[in-house]
Design an enzyme around this catalytic site. Structure first.
Site, short mmCIF file in Angstrom:
data_model
loop_
_atom_site.label_atom_id
_atom_site.label_comp_id
_atom_site.label_asym_id
_atom_site.label_seq_id
_atom_site.Cartn_x
_atom_site.Cartn_y
_atom_site.Cartn_z
N TYR A 181 -3.95 -11.21 14.46
CA TYR A 181 -3.74 -10.02 13.63
C TYR A 181 -4.95 -9.08 13.71
O TYR A 181 -4.82 -7.87 13.95
CB TYR A 181 -3.48 -10.48 12.18
CG TYR A 181 -3.64 -9.39 11.15
CD1 TYR A 181 -2.73 -8.35 11.05
CD2 TYR A 181 -4.71 -9.43 10.24
CE1 TYR A 181 -2.89 -7.36 10.10
CE2 TYR A 181 -4.87 -8.45 9.28
CZ TYR A 181 -3.95 -7.41 9.22
OH TYR A 181 -4.10 -6.43 8.27
N LYS A 204 -5.63 -5.13 15.40
CA LYS A 204 -6.26 -3.98 14.75
C LYS A 204 -7.36 -3.40 15.66
O LYS A 204 -7.56 -2.18 15.70
CB LYS A 204 -6.83 -4.37 13.39
CG LYS A 204 -5.76 -4.82 12.40
CD LYS A 204 -4.74 -3.73 12.11
CE LYS A 204 -3.78 -4.09 11.00
NZ LYS A 204 -2.79 -3.05 10.73
N ASN A 252 -10.33 -5.35 7.84
CA ASN A 252 -11.57 -6.16 7.87
C ASN A 252 -11.45 -7.30 8.87
O ASN A 252 -12.46 -7.82 9.34
CB ASN A 252 -11.89 -6.67 6.47
CG ASN A 252 -10.82 -7.60 5.92
OD1 ASN A 252 -10.86 -8.80 6.12
ND2 ASN A 252 -9.83 -7.03 5.24
N HIS A 253 -10.22 -7.71 9.22
CA HIS A 253 -10.06 -8.81 10.17
C HIS A 253 -10.43 -8.41 11.60
O HIS A 253 -10.53 -9.28 12.47
CB HIS A 253 -8.64 -9.38 10.09
CG HIS A 253 -8.39 -10.06 8.78
ND1 HIS A 253 -8.75 -11.37 8.53
CD2 HIS A 253 -7.83 -9.61 7.63
CE1 HIS A 253 -8.43 -11.69 7.29
NE2 HIS A 253 -7.87 -10.62 6.72
N GLY A 271 3.70 -2.45 9.95
CA GLY A 271 3.39 -3.54 10.88
C GLY A 271 3.18 -4.84 10.14
O GLY A 271 3.28 -4.91 8.90
N CYS A 273 -7.11 -3.96 -0.67
CA CYS A 273 -6.61 -2.88 -1.53
C CYS A 273 -5.48 -3.40 -2.39
O CYS A 273 -4.32 -3.46 -1.97
CB CYS A 273 -6.18 -1.68 -0.69
SG CYS A 273 -5.81 -0.23 -1.70
N LEU A 332 0.82 -1.21 0.00
CA LEU A 332 0.00 0.00 0.00
C LEU A 332 0.86 1.26 0.00
O LEU A 332 0.55 2.23 -0.69
CB LEU A 332 -0.92 0.03 1.23
CG LEU A 332 -2.11 -0.93 1.24
CD1 LEU A 332 -3.06 -0.55 2.35
CD2 LEU A 332 -2.82 -0.89 -0.09
P1 NAI Z 1 2.77 -4.91 3.64
O1 NAI Z 1 3.06 -6.12 4.45
O2 NAI Z 1 3.03 -4.96 2.17
O3 NAI Z 1 3.54 -3.65 4.23
C1 NAI Z 1 3.75 -3.48 5.61
C2 NAI Z 1 5.08 -2.80 5.79
O4 NAI Z 1 5.32 -2.64 7.19
C3 NAI Z 1 6.25 -3.61 5.22
O5 NAI Z 1 6.98 -2.83 4.28
C4 NAI Z 1 7.09 -3.97 6.42
O6 NAI Z 1 8.50 -3.95 6.19
C5 NAI Z 1 6.70 -2.90 7.44
N1 NAI Z 1 6.87 -3.38 8.80
C6 NAI Z 1 6.47 -4.56 9.33
N2 NAI Z 1 6.86 -4.68 10.60
C7 NAI Z 1 7.52 -3.53 10.91
C8 NAI Z 1 8.18 -3.05 12.07
N3 NAI Z 1 8.19 -3.79 13.20
N4 NAI Z 1 8.76 -1.85 12.02
C9 NAI Z 1 8.74 -1.09 10.89
N5 NAI Z 1 8.14 -1.50 9.76
C10 NAI Z 1 7.55 -2.70 9.76
O7 NAI Z 1 1.23 -4.56 3.92
P2 NAI Z 1 0.25 -3.67 3.04
O8 NAI Z 1 -0.60 -4.56 2.23
O9 NAI Z 1 0.98 -2.59 2.40
O10 NAI Z 1 -0.71 -3.09 4.20
C11 NAI Z 1 -0.39 -1.88 4.87
C12 NAI Z 1 -1.24 -1.79 6.13
O11 NAI Z 1 -2.62 -1.89 5.77
C13 NAI Z 1 -0.96 -2.90 7.12
O12 NAI Z 1 -1.03 -2.37 8.43
C14 NAI Z 1 -2.10 -3.87 6.90
O13 NAI Z 1 -2.42 -4.59 8.08
C15 NAI Z 1 -3.23 -2.95 6.48
N6 NAI Z 1 -4.19 -3.62 5.62
C16 NAI Z 1 -3.92 -3.83 4.30
C17 NAI Z 1 -4.85 -4.44 3.49
C18 NAI Z 1 -4.63 -4.59 2.03
O14 NAI Z 1 -5.59 -4.89 1.32
N7 NAI Z 1 -3.43 -4.40 1.51
C19 NAI Z 1 -6.12 -4.96 4.03
C20 NAI Z 1 -6.30 -4.66 5.44
C21 NAI Z 1 -5.37 -4.00 6.18
#
Ligand code: NAI
Length: 226
Positions: A134, A138, A110-111, A71, A164, A13
């Protein structure tokens, strides 16, 4: 809005969102644990593990708004979720409280409501029903947002993001899909709204099969176009 911080900026994202944020913010501070090397002229990269409280304070100091995407983004062990999502999100809110109270967009999921059945229309008053550790993390983040507004006046919007991704790949994702373009406009709306309190909005596009009702969040002025 001058300076926006994006945590998790190297993730899926963050990578798509940062181009849009860089177009309307004066400057953008990108953060992650993995390096980002292709910064635009108004972007800077600051490496920061979210579990490190002092590092997060330094990261947050001087910003006007925070998009908190960083995260663990899927189910994992409790220890991993504890460090990234529970400690990490606490550090973001606590740092914001100490640093002039920039508004925070919190990437919920959504979780957090995943054990409701699909025949139940969900709205702004629907209770949490987390479907995983997880999802539980949230719920915790959304409650942190509520607490930090009620007690300290830190404004936020928790977005229960559906799915997304560039395109939906199955029927479930079609019902929960949030287009990247709609996500971009939602983030801009969150930081343009005169006030947000501690709001929650479902992160979903205008999908025929959705069972999430966003009427309670109309005041943000966001209208999905996809
Ligand atoms: P992603 O896993 O691609 O990106 C998460 C980023 O957080 C990664 O680049 C990772 O290196 C970083 N990260 C993880 N642990 C960390 C830490 N301890 N310290 C610093 N950085 C850390 O996830 P995505 O898909 O980009 O999602 C972004 C956010 O949106 C997340 O919080 C996710 O839970 C939430 N989300 C995303 C959805 C989607 O459809 N992509 C759906 C629902 C929620």
């Amino acid at each position: 809005m001058s300076k926006i911080l994006i945590t998790g900026a190297g993730g899926g994202l963050g990578t798509s969102l940062r181009k849009s944020v860089a177009s309307w913010a004066d400057s953008v501070r990108l953060s992650d644990v993995t390096d980002i090397t292709d910064c635009a002229p108004n972007e800077e990269f600051v490496a920061c593990p979210l579990g490190d409280k002092d590092a997060v304070q330094a990261l947050v100091d001087g910003v006007d708004g925070i998009v908190h995407l960083g995260g663990m983004s899927i189910e994992d062990t409790f220890e991993t979720i504890l460090d990234s999502n529970l400690r990490g999100t606490y550090h973001i809110f606590e740092a914001a409280r100490k640093a002039g109270k920039p508004r925070i967009m919190f990437a919920s999921s959504n979780h957090a409501i995943g054990f409701h059945t699909r025949d139940t229309e969900l709205n702004g008053d629907s209770p949490f029903r987390p479907d995983s550790l997880y999802g539980l993390s949230k719920c915790y983040g959304e409650l942190l947002a509520r607490y930090y507004y009620d007690k300290f006046g830190v404004e936020s919007v928790s977005v229960r993001i559906g799915s997304c991704f560039p395109e939906p790949v199955d029927r479930r994702m079609l019902a929960t899909w949030l287009s990247p373009t709609d996500f971009d406009s939602m983030i801009q709306a969150i930081f343009s709204a005169p006030r947000t309190g501690a709001a929650m909005i479902y992160g979903v596009s205008d999908n025929l099969e959705t069972w999430w009702n966003n009427d309670h969040a109309r005041f943000l002025g966001w209208k999905p176009r996809d």
